[in-house]
Design an enzyme around this catalytic site. Sequence first.
Site, short mmCIF file in Angstrom:
data_model
loop_
_atom_site.label_atom_id
_atom_site.label_comp_id
_atom_site.label_asym_id
_atom_site.label_seq_id
_atom_site.Cartn_x
_atom_site.Cartn_y
_atom_site.Cartn_z
N HIS A 128 -22.36 -9.88 -36.21
CA HIS A 128 -23.15 -11.12 -36.25
C HIS A 128 -24.13 -11.18 -35.09
O HIS A 128 -24.65 -12.25 -34.77
CB HIS A 128 -22.22 -12.33 -36.25
CG HIS A 128 -21.44 -12.42 -37.52
ND1 HIS A 128 -21.92 -13.04 -38.64
CD2 HIS A 128 -20.23 -11.91 -37.87
CE1 HIS A 128 -21.03 -12.93 -39.62
NE2 HIS A 128 -19.99 -12.25 -39.17
N LYS A 156 -27.37 1.34 -2.97
CA LYS A 156 -26.42 0.87 -1.95
C LYS A 156 -27.08 0.93 -0.58
O LYS A 156 -26.96 0.00 0.23
CB LYS A 156 -25.20 1.81 -1.90
CG LYS A 156 -24.18 1.63 -2.97
CD LYS A 156 -22.94 2.46 -2.57
CE LYS A 156 -22.11 2.88 -3.74
NZ LYS A 156 -21.06 3.84 -3.41
N GLU A 192 -18.62 -4.45 -2.45
CA GLU A 192 -18.17 -5.53 -3.33
C GLU A 192 -16.68 -5.81 -3.13
O GLU A 192 -16.24 -6.95 -3.01
CB GLU A 192 -18.42 -5.17 -4.80
CG GLU A 192 -19.88 -5.06 -5.19
CD GLU A 192 -20.46 -3.66 -5.00
OE1 GLU A 192 -19.92 -2.89 -4.16
OE2 GLU A 192 -21.45 -3.35 -5.67
N LYS A 230 -10.91 3.47 -4.09
CA LYS A 230 -10.65 4.85 -3.68
C LYS A 230 -11.05 5.05 -2.22
O LYS A 230 -10.30 5.58 -1.43
CB LYS A 230 -11.45 5.78 -4.61
CG LYS A 230 -11.26 7.25 -4.32
CD LYS A 230 -11.97 8.08 -5.37
CE LYS A 230 -12.02 9.53 -4.92
NZ LYS A 230 -12.68 10.41 -5.88
N GLY A 259 -13.33 8.30 -9.61
CA GLY A 259 -13.12 6.87 -9.85
C GLY A 259 -12.99 6.54 -11.32
O GLY A 259 -12.06 5.84 -11.75
N ARG A 260 -13.88 7.08 -12.14
CA ARG A 260 -13.87 6.73 -13.57
C ARG A 260 -12.79 7.48 -14.35
O ARG A 260 -12.70 7.33 -15.57
CB ARG A 260 -15.26 6.95 -14.17
CG ARG A 260 -15.86 8.33 -13.92
CD ARG A 260 -17.35 8.36 -14.23
NE ARG A 260 -17.97 9.64 -13.89
CZ ARG A 260 -18.41 9.95 -12.69
NH1 ARG A 260 -18.30 9.10 -11.68
NH2 ARG A 260 -18.99 11.12 -12.47
N GLU A 279 -22.06 7.36 -16.17
CA GLU A 279 -21.98 7.80 -14.78
C GLU A 279 -21.68 9.30 -14.74
O GLU A 279 -22.11 10.00 -13.83
CB GLU A 279 -20.90 7.00 -14.02
CG GLU A 279 -21.08 7.06 -12.50
CD GLU A 279 -20.18 6.09 -11.74
OE1 GLU A 279 -18.98 6.35 -11.62
OE2 GLU A 279 -20.69 5.07 -11.23
#
Length: 533
Positions: free
Chosen positions: A374, A502, A206, A200, A257-258, A343
């Site tokens: 399991h 950050k 990253e 965005k 973003g999400r 978030e």
Amino acid sequence: MSVHPRCDRALAWRALQGHYQAHGRTLDLREAFARDPGRVDAFSCQAPEVFADLSKNLWDLATQKLLVELAGECGLAQRRDAMFAGKAINSTEGRAVLHTALRAPRGSGAPFEDEVRAVLDAMLAFAETVRATTTSGIRDVVNIGIGGSDLGPQMAVPALHGVAHRDIRFHFVSNVDGHDITPVLEHLRPESTLFIVASKTFTTQETMANAAVARRWFLDQGGRDIARHFVGTTTNLSAAAAFGITTTFGFWDWVGGRYSMWSAIGLPIAIAIGAENFRALLAGAHAMDRHFATEPFERNLPAQLGLLDVWYRNFHGFASRSVAPYHQGLKRLPAYLQQLEMESNGKRVDLAGEDLPYATSPVVWGEPGTNGQHAFFQMLHQGTDVIPVEFIAVREPSHPHRDLQVKALANCLAQSQALMLGKPAEQARGERVPTAAPGIDADRLARHRTFPGNRPSTTLVLQSLTPRSLGALIAMYEHRVFTAGALWGINSFDQWGVELGKALCSELLPRWTTGDTDGLDPSTASLLRRLRS
Ligand code: F6P
């Protein structure tokens, strides 16, 4: 300032506290089902594409009524309507929250219709050119992005494998750790690879670092025509251009973003499933939007789930919720939901900036069934914490192995049964246990083999996992998170909590070159020395 009280100042909150002490705390599901033959119907909810059985939850009709009253007092409907209308409900960033506009059909009157349509049409047309592999030559699509610029496509592409392009492989690189991108690049050829740089802001460390590695690899491998093999999905078109990207698909600051898989960020999904299926994904989400916008809260599935979340978090004190999709295609759904929910609602101050005296987002986690069974289901059945579980069952598989499908679904039902029914000590005592250690007292052994039961779960049922039903399911989760956030009186649409780390990382980075540890706390200084060498 809202005219509605914060949840803890509402009359219904007080009433819920009293109700919890008098009934909620001691509600026994087994007795509740025995008492009320209509319980399943009373707590079933049909929304577009998604049926929910909410009857195995620790609530009764009085709880539900009080929760709906709480929603009324706290102005859930008004806040929901303000979101759909494009009011700047993301107050700390002064932004509207309009992911719902991304899936509104033509002519619906949703805000920004023309802009949304123009990008969608361009993005889908581009996706179709990539899908025409004989002319595009593309066999591998690599999405480079993180958080909301990664998790939506990373979740949806395997979920929709049944309708996905058979000759294109999809890869998702998100982590700045080079162990993520390195094995992906090993199998690629530059001439048949399309990199999508998804960000965005187009500034995320990253993503920028991985995009730079990809570009270097592309050139080192003799790749030609960066502009043809790198495209960008971003709101920052100038930064993308500076990278050398000329094909970009934009979106807007009112898409969080999400909440962005419906926007240009969904390009990998569109390439995987094609334009028509992508439109079906949007249509499914829109159908759920209408349901959330118009159904009374008593029959409104996202609202019911959000209200139940408040009941569990603030009255029962449950700190986590486990998601168990019994469809391998949904293997990344728990990770997707972690960002969506934690978030959004992992906040400790209200809209006015006041500290909250009550808990907000639970920890959301999970694995596809039966793998989770399991691994950690032991704890769900017999651990000291009560953790509500959300099962997702999909009736029709998109594979031909009916025997496997029946087993998967039977496991799903058995787990919710076992959580609720438990196994009393008398039953455990009556069982022969061939593997018991010699000499262990039968009564003591029976205690280990007892299941307390009365552990809550929800079962969501989809007819099949299609673009439309996945769209509806994800929109349901978005509105559920909205509901809980609105009741808690928090801003579900900012994410200041990711900023400090950050900033400190930027401050630490130069120290790797200089070795300077001045001003650092002793632990960080010592770790830096150890890691540098
Ligand atoms: O983690 C913080 C965050 O801002 C997320 O909300 C977002 O999805 C992610 O970073 C990626 O941001 P961008 O798309 O700007 O690279």
